[in-house]
Write an enzyme that holds these catalytic residues in place. Structure first.
Site, PDB file in Angstrom:
ATOM      1  N   ARG A 171      63.451   5.181 -33.706  1.00  0.00           N
ATOM      2  CA  ARG A 171      62.269   5.855 -33.201  1.00  0.00           C
ATOM      3  C   ARG A 171      62.336   6.035 -31.696  1.00  0.00           C
ATOM      4  NH1 ARG A 171      59.412   2.079 -37.256  1.00  0.00           N
ATOM      5  NH2 ARG A 171      59.139   3.468 -39.005  1.00  0.00           N
ATOM      6  N   SER A 178      60.250   5.204 -29.711  1.00  0.00           N
ATOM      7  CA  SER A 178      59.658   4.053 -29.036  1.00  0.00           C
ATOM      8  C   SER A 178      60.681   2.987 -28.705  1.00  0.00           C
ATOM      9  CB  SER A 178      58.578   3.440 -29.932  1.00  0.00           C
ATOM     10  OG  SER A 178      59.114   3.173 -31.218  1.00  0.00           O
ATOM     11  N   CYS A 179      61.757   2.895 -29.498  1.00  0.00           N
ATOM     12  CA  CYS A 179      62.717   1.823 -29.228  1.00  0.00           C
ATOM     13  C   CYS A 179      64.157   2.290 -29.384  1.00  0.00           C
ATOM     14  CB  CYS A 179      62.454   0.636 -30.159  1.00  0.00           C
ATOM     15  SG  CYS A 179      62.721   1.005 -31.900  1.00  0.00           S
ATOM     16  N   GLY A 180      64.450   3.097 -30.409  1.00  0.00           N
ATOM     17  CA  GLY A 180      65.802   3.588 -30.613  1.00  0.00           C
ATOM     18  C   GLY A 180      66.784   2.510 -31.024  1.00  0.00           C
TER      19      GLY A 180
END
Length: 268
Positions: free
Chosen positions: A105, A107-109
């Site tokens: 995502r 948001s974090c990867g």
């Protein structure tokens, strides 16, 4: 190739003033399927700009290969996103990539699915659920600020909270990850049997598509975010009949989708 941003209409609410239409530029969010020498590895949610840089950086920062081992990067645009293949030079000793079981995502990867089709899944359609007054949102923000103990201590966490239709705090959870905070809240609500359709969720972060997805899947009709949404978040909110409010502040907020659930005055 898609542009990095797009403008979307919204309505600005301020106490004591009529709703004012405006247009806001928003970042695009696209599924990027990353393959290594033709083998699917992960799907990242990313802004569709400088995608070759993203692929090269990912390979190096994940310790999969050294920069000199990368022979090239190819990018193919698909209906569901972008397919990016990193090719290694002959004889390059690419390290084994760490396994990934969840989607990477924006948001974090840190973890990802392997196929574009699995990254942005269709969402269920929400029923009507709660309606709330515009004034319930700044009331909720003030209550949430007072309850973020970990956030006040560290200044390094996000919070997600559930409020009833009047803007009274029901539950709050905190975490260093915004999606983790929302998952914690969802779990806590399930544990005690709170009906998400009877209130609204506030998150102290921007709103990318997975925040919309999580709100929809727990059956919450209204999501309020402190920062701006992505274009994809608005698209998915409209598809799922979710009311999406963002840029929420003490003196006002912007309505990007589902404004029919918001009203100016408490019903008689």
């Amino acid at each position: 190739m898609q542009s990095a941003s797009a403008s979307r209409p919204a309505e600005q609410w301020r106490a004591g003033r009529a709703l004012e239409p405006f247009t806001r530029p928003l970042p695009r969010e696209t599924a990027v399927g990353l393959s290594l020498d033709g083998r699917p590895h992960t799907v990242l949610m990313a802004t569709p700009e400088n995608v070759e840089d993203l692929a090269r950086g990912f390979v190096v920062t994940e310790a999969i290969a050294a920069p000199a081992d990368i022979a090239g990067v190819t990018i193919k645009e698909e209906e569901r996103g972008l397919l990016v293949d990193v090719r290694f030079a002959p004889g390059a000793l690419a390290r084994k990539a760490r396994p990934r079981n969840l989607e990477g995502r924006s948001s974090c990867g840190l973890c990802g699915v392997q196929r574009l089709v699995d990254a942005v899944r269709p969402l269920p359609m929400l029923g009507q659920g709660a309606r709330i007054a515009h004034a319930a949102i700044p009331r909720a923000l003030a209550a949430l600020e007072a309850e973020q103990a970990l956030g006040r201590l560290t200044r390094a966490t996000h919070a997600a909270a559930f409020f009833d239709a009047e803007g009274m705090l029901v539950l709050v959870r905190e975490d260093v990850g915004r999606h983790n905070a929302l998952d914690k809240l969802a779990g806590a609500m399930m544990a005690v049997g709170h009906d998400a359709a009877r209130g609204f969720v506030v998150v102290t972060s921007r709103c990318s598509f997975e925040m919309v997805e999580k709100a929809v899947r727990i059956g919450c009709p209204i999501l309020v975010a402190v920062s701006a949404p992505t274009e994809l978040a608005i698209t998915k909110a409209n598809e799922a009949n979710l009311t999406l409010v963002a840029l929420a502040r003490a003196d006002g907020h912007a309505v990007f989708a589902g404004g029919e659930r918001l009203f100016e005055m408490e019903p008689a």
